[in-house]
Design a protein around this motif. Sequence first.
Motif, mmCIF file in Angstrom:
data_model
loop_
_atom_site.group_PDB
_atom_site.id
_atom_site.type_symbol
_atom_site.label_atom_id
_atom_site.label_comp_id
_atom_site.label_asym_id
_atom_site.label_seq_id
_atom_site.Cartn_x
_atom_site.Cartn_y
_atom_site.Cartn_z
ATOM 1 N N GLU A 38 0.844 -1.191 0.000
ATOM 2 C CA GLU A 38 0.000 0.000 0.000
ATOM 3 C C GLU A 38 0.886 1.250 0.000
ATOM 4 O O GLU A 38 1.942 1.282 0.621
ATOM 5 C CB GLU A 38 -0.909 0.008 1.225
ATOM 6 N N THR A 39 0.420 2.268 -0.705
ATOM 7 C CA THR A 39 1.123 3.547 -0.783
ATOM 8 C C THR A 39 0.186 4.648 -0.321
ATOM 9 O O THR A 39 -1.003 4.618 -0.629
ATOM 10 C CB THR A 39 1.573 3.830 -2.233
ATOM 11 N N VAL A 40 0.730 5.616 0.409
ATOM 12 C CA VAL A 40 -0.054 6.758 0.871
ATOM 13 C C VAL A 40 0.762 8.026 0.643
ATOM 14 O O VAL A 40 1.996 8.003 0.680
ATOM 15 C CB VAL A 40 -0.437 6.595 2.367
ATOM 16 N N VAL A 41 0.069 9.115 0.366
ATOM 17 C CA VAL A 41 0.719 10.419 0.260
ATOM 18 C C VAL A 41 0.373 11.202 1.518
ATOM 19 O O VAL A 41 -0.798 11.320 1.885
ATOM 20 C CB VAL A 41 0.245 11.180 -0.999
ATOM 21 N N LEU A 42 1.408 11.697 2.178
ATOM 22 C CA LEU A 42 1.228 12.442 3.428
ATOM 23 C C LEU A 42 1.997 13.749 3.364
ATOM 24 O O LEU A 42 3.084 13.811 2.779
ATOM 25 C CB LEU A 42 1.737 11.624 4.620
ATOM 26 N N GLN A 43 1.441 14.761 3.991
ATOM 27 C CA GLN A 43 2.110 16.047 4.062
ATOM 28 C C GLN A 43 2.615 16.247 5.486
ATOM 29 O O GLN A 43 1.867 16.075 6.452
ATOM 30 C CB GLN A 43 1.159 17.165 3.680
ATOM 31 N N PHE A 44 3.892 16.587 5.592
ATOM 32 C CA PHE A 44 4.551 16.775 6.877
ATOM 33 C C PHE A 44 4.944 18.237 7.034
ATOM 34 O O PHE A 44 5.105 18.954 6.047
ATOM 35 C CB PHE A 44 5.826 15.921 6.963
ATOM 36 N N ASP A 45 5.137 18.656 8.264
ATOM 37 C CA ASP A 45 5.670 19.980 8.558
ATOM 38 C C ASP A 45 7.046 19.774 9.186
ATOM 39 O O ASP A 45 7.145 19.387 10.358
ATOM 40 C CB ASP A 45 4.743 20.729 9.517
ATOM 41 N N PRO A 46 8.119 20.009 8.414
ATOM 42 C CA PRO A 46 9.469 19.777 8.952
ATOM 43 C C PRO A 46 9.792 20.628 10.178
ATOM 44 O O PRO A 46 10.713 20.303 10.924
ATOM 45 C CB PRO A 46 10.388 20.149 7.789
ATOM 46 N N GLU A 47 9.033 21.694 10.395
ATOM 47 C CA GLU A 47 9.268 22.549 11.559
ATOM 48 C C GLU A 47 8.742 21.915 12.847
ATOM 49 O O GLU A 47 9.152 22.305 13.935
ATOM 50 C CB GLU A 47 8.610 23.922 11.358
ATOM 51 N N LYS A 48 7.829 20.961 12.725
ATOM 52 C CA LYS A 48 7.290 20.285 13.919
ATOM 53 C C LYS A 48 8.262 19.195 14.351
ATOM 54 O O LYS A 48 8.795 18.459 13.528
ATOM 55 C CB LYS A 48 5.934 19.665 13.620
ATOM 56 N N GLU A 49 8.426 19.086 15.639
ATOM 57 C CA GLU A 49 9.339 18.087 16.204
ATOM 58 C C GLU A 49 8.721 16.691 16.131
ATOM 59 O O GLU A 49 7.560 16.507 16.485
ATOM 60 C CB GLU A 49 9.645 18.448 17.664
ATOM 61 N N ALA A 50 9.499 15.731 15.666
ATOM 62 C CA ALA A 50 9.068 14.332 15.719
ATOM 63 C C ALA A 50 9.340 13.825 17.134
ATOM 64 O O ALA A 50 10.382 14.125 17.722
ATOM 65 C CB ALA A 50 9.822 13.497 14.695
ATOM 66 N N LYS A 51 8.401 13.075 17.678
ATOM 67 C CA LYS A 51 8.501 12.606 19.064
ATOM 68 C C LYS A 51 9.157 11.228 19.098
ATOM 69 O O LYS A 51 8.689 10.297 18.438
ATOM 70 C CB LYS A 51 7.092 12.553 19.647
ATOM 71 N N LEU A 52 10.243 11.096 19.856
ATOM 72 C CA LEU A 52 10.914 9.809 20.021
ATOM 73 C C LEU A 52 10.190 9.014 21.096
ATOM 74 O O LEU A 52 9.986 9.502 22.214
ATOM 75 C CB LEU A 52 12.376 10.010 20.413
ATOM 76 N N VAL A 53 9.762 7.811 20.758
ATOM 77 C CA VAL A 53 9.045 6.953 21.698
ATOM 78 C C VAL A 53 9.651 5.556 21.680
ATOM 79 O O VAL A 53 10.304 5.155 20.719
ATOM 80 C CB VAL A 53 7.531 6.860 21.364
ATOM 81 N N GLU A 54 9.422 4.838 22.748
ATOM 82 C CA GLU A 54 9.835 3.436 22.793
ATOM 83 C C GLU A 54 8.579 2.603 22.593
ATOM 84 O O GLU A 54 7.572 2.811 23.267
ATOM 85 C CB GLU A 54 10.482 3.101 24.131
ATOM 86 N N SER A 55 8.632 1.699 21.641
ATOM 87 C CA SER A 55 7.464 0.856 21.380
ATOM 88 C C SER A 55 7.812 -0.596 21.662
ATOM 89 O O SER A 55 8.966 -0.996 21.609
ATOM 90 C CB SER A 55 6.971 1.025 19.942
ATOM 91 N N GLU A 56 6.773 -1.346 21.951
ATOM 92 C CA GLU A 56 6.953 -2.756 22.273
ATOM 93 C C GLU A 56 6.176 -3.586 21.267
ATOM 94 O O GLU A 56 5.033 -3.289 20.943
ATOM 95 C CB GLU A 56 6.429 -3.011 23.684
ATOM 96 N N ASN A 57 6.829 -4.634 20.755
ATOM 97 C CA ASN A 57 6.167 -5.556 19.846
ATOM 98 C C ASN A 57 5.840 -6.818 20.634
ATOM 99 O O ASN A 57 6.732 -7.616 20.927
ATOM 100 C CB ASN A 57 7.070 -5.878 18.647
ATOM 101 N N PRO A 58 4.564 -7.015 20.987
ATOM 102 C CA PRO A 58 4.205 -8.171 21.819
ATOM 103 C C PRO A 58 4.407 -9.503 21.100
ATOM 104 O O PRO A 58 4.661 -10.518 21.747
ATOM 105 C CB PRO A 58 2.734 -7.940 22.157
ATOM 106 N N THR A 59 4.343 -9.501 19.774
ATOM 107 C CA THR A 59 4.525 -10.746 19.024
ATOM 108 C C THR A 59 5.935 -11.294 19.203
ATOM 109 O O THR A 59 6.130 -12.481 19.443
ATOM 110 C CB THR A 59 4.246 -10.523 17.520
ATOM 111 N N TYR A 60 6.928 -10.403 19.071
ATOM 112 C CA TYR A 60 8.326 -10.838 19.157
ATOM 113 C C TYR A 60 8.959 -10.512 20.507
ATOM 114 O O TYR A 60 10.126 -10.799 20.726
ATOM 115 C CB TYR A 60 9.145 -10.192 18.034
ATOM 116 N N LYS A 61 8.169 -9.893 21.408
ATOM 117 C CA LYS A 61 8.653 -9.513 22.740
ATOM 118 C C LYS A 61 9.930 -8.674 22.646
ATOM 119 O O LYS A 61 10.922 -8.944 23.328
ATOM 120 C CB LYS A 61 8.855 -10.753 23.602
ATOM 121 N N THR A 62 9.882 -7.676 21.751
ATOM 122 C CA THR A 62 11.023 -6.789 21.568
ATOM 123 C C THR A 62 10.588 -5.350 21.801
ATOM 124 O O THR A 62 9.422 -5.016 21.674
ATOM 125 C CB THR A 62 11.606 -6.907 20.142
#
Length: 125
Positions: A38-62
Motif C-alpha cells: 500500500e502507498t499513501v501520500v502524506l504532508q509533513f511539517d518539517p518545523e514540527k518536532e518528531a517525538k521519540l518513543v519506545e514501542s513494544e512488539n508483543p509478538t516478538y517480545k522486543t
Amino acid sequence: MSQIQISENAKARIEARQAERKTIQDEQSKWVKLKDKETVVLQFDPEKEAKLVESENPTYKTKSKRYEYECWDPNQARPRIFSANLDTSSQIDNMFVEGFCTLKIRREGAQGDKNTKYFVTPAGS
C-alpha cells in the motif's frame, strides 16, 4: 450449526457495509496504517518536532525506538500520526533536508513480517 446460502445481492450489500466500516474506522483513527504494497501520500511539517518513543512488539517480545510524526492526509482535514522506525525516519528526514514535505510512503511486507520495509519518495515522483 447450520449454514445458509445468501444471494449475490445480499453478499454485495455486506461487502459494501464492510468497505464503509473500514473507511469510517480509517477516518476516525489518528494513526496512519499501511498494508503490504500500500502507498499513501502524506504532508509533513518539517518545523514540527518528531517525538521519540519506545514501542513494544508483543509478538516478538522486543522493544524499539520510533519517531512519531504529525502529518496530514491531503484528503482529510485533521492531523494524523505516522510512526516510523529509525531507518524510515532517516528517509523522511533526508526528504525534509532536500526540501520535500509532501511524501509518498510505500510499505513492502505483511503485518508481523520482520523484513517489512518502507520506501519514502517525494510525492511528485
